[in-house]
Design a protein around this motif. Structure first.
Motif, PDB file in Angstrom:
ATOM      1  N   VAL A 129       0.866  -1.179   0.000  1.00  0.00           N
ATOM      2  CA  VAL A 129       0.000   0.000   0.000  1.00  0.00           C
ATOM      3  C   VAL A 129       0.905   1.232   0.000  1.00  0.00           C
ATOM      4  O   VAL A 129       1.780   1.358   0.864  1.00  0.00           O
ATOM      5  N   PRO A 130       0.745   2.141  -0.990  1.00  0.00           N
ATOM      6  CA  PRO A 130       1.715   3.232  -1.188  1.00  0.00           C
ATOM      7  C   PRO A 130       2.011   4.109   0.029  1.00  0.00           C
ATOM      8  O   PRO A 130       3.175   4.397   0.303  1.00  0.00           O
ATOM      9  N   HIS A 131       1.004   4.552   0.763  1.00  0.00           N
ATOM     10  CA  HIS A 131       1.308   5.430   1.908  1.00  0.00           C
ATOM     11  C   HIS A 131       1.997   4.655   3.028  1.00  0.00           C
ATOM     12  O   HIS A 131       2.807   5.213   3.754  1.00  0.00           O
ATOM     13  N   GLU A 132       1.728   3.372   3.143  1.00  0.00           N
ATOM     14  CA  GLU A 132       2.420   2.553   4.137  1.00  0.00           C
ATOM     15  C   GLU A 132       3.862   2.299   3.705  1.00  0.00           C
ATOM     16  O   GLU A 132       4.772   2.302   4.538  1.00  0.00           O
ATOM     17  N   LEU A 133       4.075   2.113   2.418  1.00  0.00           N
ATOM     18  CA  LEU A 133       5.431   1.944   1.889  1.00  0.00           C
ATOM     19  C   LEU A 133       6.273   3.174   2.198  1.00  0.00           C
ATOM     20  O   LEU A 133       7.452   3.064   2.533  1.00  0.00           O
ATOM     21  N   SER A 134       5.662   4.339   2.126  1.00  0.00           N
ATOM     22  CA  SER A 134       6.366   5.581   2.446  1.00  0.00           C
ATOM     23  C   SER A 134       6.901   5.540   3.877  1.00  0.00           C
ATOM     24  O   SER A 134       8.048   5.928   4.137  1.00  0.00           O
ATOM     25  N   VAL A 135       6.108   5.061   4.812  1.00  0.00           N
ATOM     26  CA  VAL A 135       6.546   4.973   6.211  1.00  0.00           C
ATOM     27  C   VAL A 135       7.604   3.889   6.376  1.00  0.00           C
ATOM     28  O   VAL A 135       8.619   4.093   7.054  1.00  0.00           O
ATOM     29  N   LEU A 136       7.405   2.734   5.749  1.00  0.00           N
ATOM     30  CA  LEU A 136       8.386   1.651   5.851  1.00  0.00           C
ATOM     31  C   LEU A 136       9.733   2.074   5.276  1.00  0.00           C
ATOM     32  O   LEU A 136      10.785   1.761   5.838  1.00  0.00           O
ATOM     33  N   THR A 137       9.719   2.819   4.182  1.00  0.00           N
ATOM     34  CA  THR A 137      10.951   3.330   3.583  1.00  0.00           C
ATOM     35  C   THR A 137      11.650   4.285   4.545  1.00  0.00           C
ATOM     36  O   THR A 137      12.861   4.250   4.714  1.00  0.00           O
ATOM     37  N   GLY A 138      10.855   5.122   5.216  1.00  0.00           N
ATOM     38  CA  GLY A 138      11.407   6.032   6.221  1.00  0.00           C
ATOM     39  C   GLY A 138      11.985   5.300   7.418  1.00  0.00           C
ATOM     40  O   GLY A 138      13.021   5.696   7.954  1.00  0.00           O
ATOM     41  N   LEU A 139      11.330   4.220   7.843  1.00  0.00           N
ATOM     42  CA  LEU A 139      11.864   3.419   8.946  1.00  0.00           C
ATOM     43  C   LEU A 139      13.216   2.831   8.574  1.00  0.00           C
ATOM     44  O   LEU A 139      14.159   2.867   9.369  1.00  0.00           O
ATOM     45  N   LEU A 140      13.317   2.300   7.375  1.00  0.00           N
ATOM     46  CA  LEU A 140      14.574   1.705   6.912  1.00  0.00           C
ATOM     47  C   LEU A 140      15.687   2.752   6.853  1.00  0.00           C
ATOM     48  O   LEU A 140      16.802   2.507   7.293  1.00  0.00           O
ATOM     49  N   ALA A 141      15.361   3.919   6.324  1.00  0.00           N
ATOM     50  CA  ALA A 141      16.358   4.973   6.149  1.00  0.00           C
ATOM     51  C   ALA A 141      16.617   5.779   7.429  1.00  0.00           C
ATOM     52  O   ALA A 141      17.565   6.557   7.492  1.00  0.00           O
ATOM     53  N   GLY A 142      15.738   5.624   8.426  1.00  0.00           N
ATOM     54  CA  GLY A 142      15.879   6.412   9.646  1.00  0.00           C
ATOM     55  C   GLY A 142      15.472   7.857   9.450  1.00  0.00           C
ATOM     56  O   GLY A 142      15.983   8.754  10.122  1.00  0.00           O
ATOM     57  N   THR A 143      14.529   8.105   8.528  1.00  0.00           N
ATOM     58  CA  THR A 143      14.156   9.476   8.179  1.00  0.00           C
ATOM     59  C   THR A 143      12.720   9.830   8.556  1.00  0.00           C
ATOM     60  O   THR A 143      12.203  10.839   8.088  1.00  0.00           O
ATOM     61  N   THR A 144      12.056   9.019   9.382  1.00  0.00           N
ATOM     62  CA  THR A 144      10.688   9.362   9.760  1.00  0.00           C
ATOM     63  C   THR A 144      10.702  10.600  10.645  1.00  0.00           C
ATOM     64  O   THR A 144      11.677  10.887  11.330  1.00  0.00           O
ATOM     65  N   SER A 145       9.609  11.342  10.590  1.00  0.00           N
ATOM     66  CA  SER A 145       9.457  12.520  11.440  1.00  0.00           C
ATOM     67  C   SER A 145       8.074  12.457  12.084  1.00  0.00           C
ATOM     68  O   SER A 145       7.203  11.733  11.601  1.00  0.00           O
ATOM     69  N   PRO A 146       7.845  13.218  13.155  1.00  0.00           N
ATOM     70  CA  PRO A 146       6.556  13.130  13.842  1.00  0.00           C
ATOM     71  C   PRO A 146       5.351  13.467  12.959  1.00  0.00           C
ATOM     72  O   PRO A 146       4.264  12.978  13.200  1.00  0.00           O
ATOM     73  N   TYR A 147       5.562  14.280  11.921  1.00  0.00           N
ATOM     74  CA  TYR A 147       4.470  14.655  11.021  1.00  0.00           C
ATOM     75  C   TYR A 147       4.916  14.406   9.592  1.00  0.00           C
ATOM     76  O   TYR A 147       6.015  14.792   9.197  1.00  0.00           O
ATOM     77  N   SER A 148       4.051  13.754   8.832  1.00  0.00           N
ATOM     78  CA  SER A 148       4.342  13.520   7.420  1.00  0.00           C
ATOM     79  C   SER A 148       3.067  13.707   6.611  1.00  0.00           C
ATOM     80  O   SER A 148       1.964  13.759   7.161  1.00  0.00           O
ATOM     81  N   THR A 149       3.219  13.831   5.310  1.00  0.00           N
ATOM     82  CA  THR A 149       2.076  13.965   4.410  1.00  0.00           C
ATOM     83  C   THR A 149       2.210  12.982   3.265  1.00  0.00           C
ATOM     84  O   THR A 149       3.312  12.511   2.958  1.00  0.00           O
ATOM     85  N   PHE A 150       1.064  12.704   2.620  1.00  0.00           N
ATOM     86  CA  PHE A 150       1.061  11.820   1.462  1.00  0.00           C
ATOM     87  C   PHE A 150      -0.107  12.215   0.563  1.00  0.00           C
ATOM     88  O   PHE A 150      -1.213  12.411   1.035  1.00  0.00           O
ATOM     89  N   GLY A 151       0.180  12.353  -0.730  1.00  0.00           N
ATOM     90  CA  GLY A 151      -0.861  12.619  -1.708  1.00  0.00           C
ATOM     91  C   GLY A 151      -1.127  14.077  -2.022  1.00  0.00           C
ATOM     92  O   GLY A 151      -1.987  14.392  -2.833  1.00  0.00           O
TER      93      GLY A 151
END
Length: 154
Positions: A129-151
């Motif tokens: 699922v694309p928006h979930e992939l965005s979060v998983l990619t961030g977890l792998l890269a260590g780039t997640t932030s408290p607020y994100s957007t999609f779409g």
């Protein structure tokens, strides 16, 4: 009076563990849900119900979908999400991870889930699922932030 749209809240839980190829995430293959069927997704997720916190929804969904309790939830991000610019499609998604829990994850709703699979974050199945992939990619890269957007365009 102004016409206002409703923002739909949802909670997602990515169960994580250390595997031979690095960090693994438990994903489900969606089926018969009417949304992103035949896509891989968080093993537990669902709408936040009236009077419920996102943390409570994450725990409830994990129990209902995986028969797992005692989650040690870690907040990852809140994602403001839209689709096609239509206000009715406005969402706020709360993403959590958990590395400890009680019980063995299993498919509780076989009519909605075709398979559960532990997947290395470095080698996810497709499609996710694309928006979930965005979060998983961030977890792998260590780039997640408290607020994100999609779409959104910008």
């Amino acid at each position: 009076m102004l016409d206002r749209f409703v923002v739909v809240p949802a909670a997602y839980v990515f169960l994580l563990r250390d595997g031979a190829a690095g960090v693994e995430v438990l994903l489900q293959l969606r089926r018969n849900t009417g949304y992103m069927d035949d896509h891989w997704a968080a093993a537990a997720a669902g709408h936040v119900e009236k009077g419920e916190t996102a943390y409570d929804a994450a725990r409830r969904e994990t129990l209902e979908e995986l028969d797992v309790t005692g989650l040690d939830l870690e907040f990852v991000t809140s994602m403001q999400r839209t689709a096609s610019g239509e206000p009715i499609d406005e969402r706020i998604d709360f993403f959590f991870t958990a590395r400890t829990w009680s019980g063995t994850p299993r498919i509780v709703e076989p009519h909605k889930c075709a398979e559960l699979r532990w997947c290395p974050l470095t080698d996810l199945p497709t499609p996710v699922v694309p928006h979930e992939l965005s979060v998983l990619t961030g977890l792998l890269a260590g780039t997640t932030s408290p607020y994100s957007t999609f779409g959104f365009d910008s």
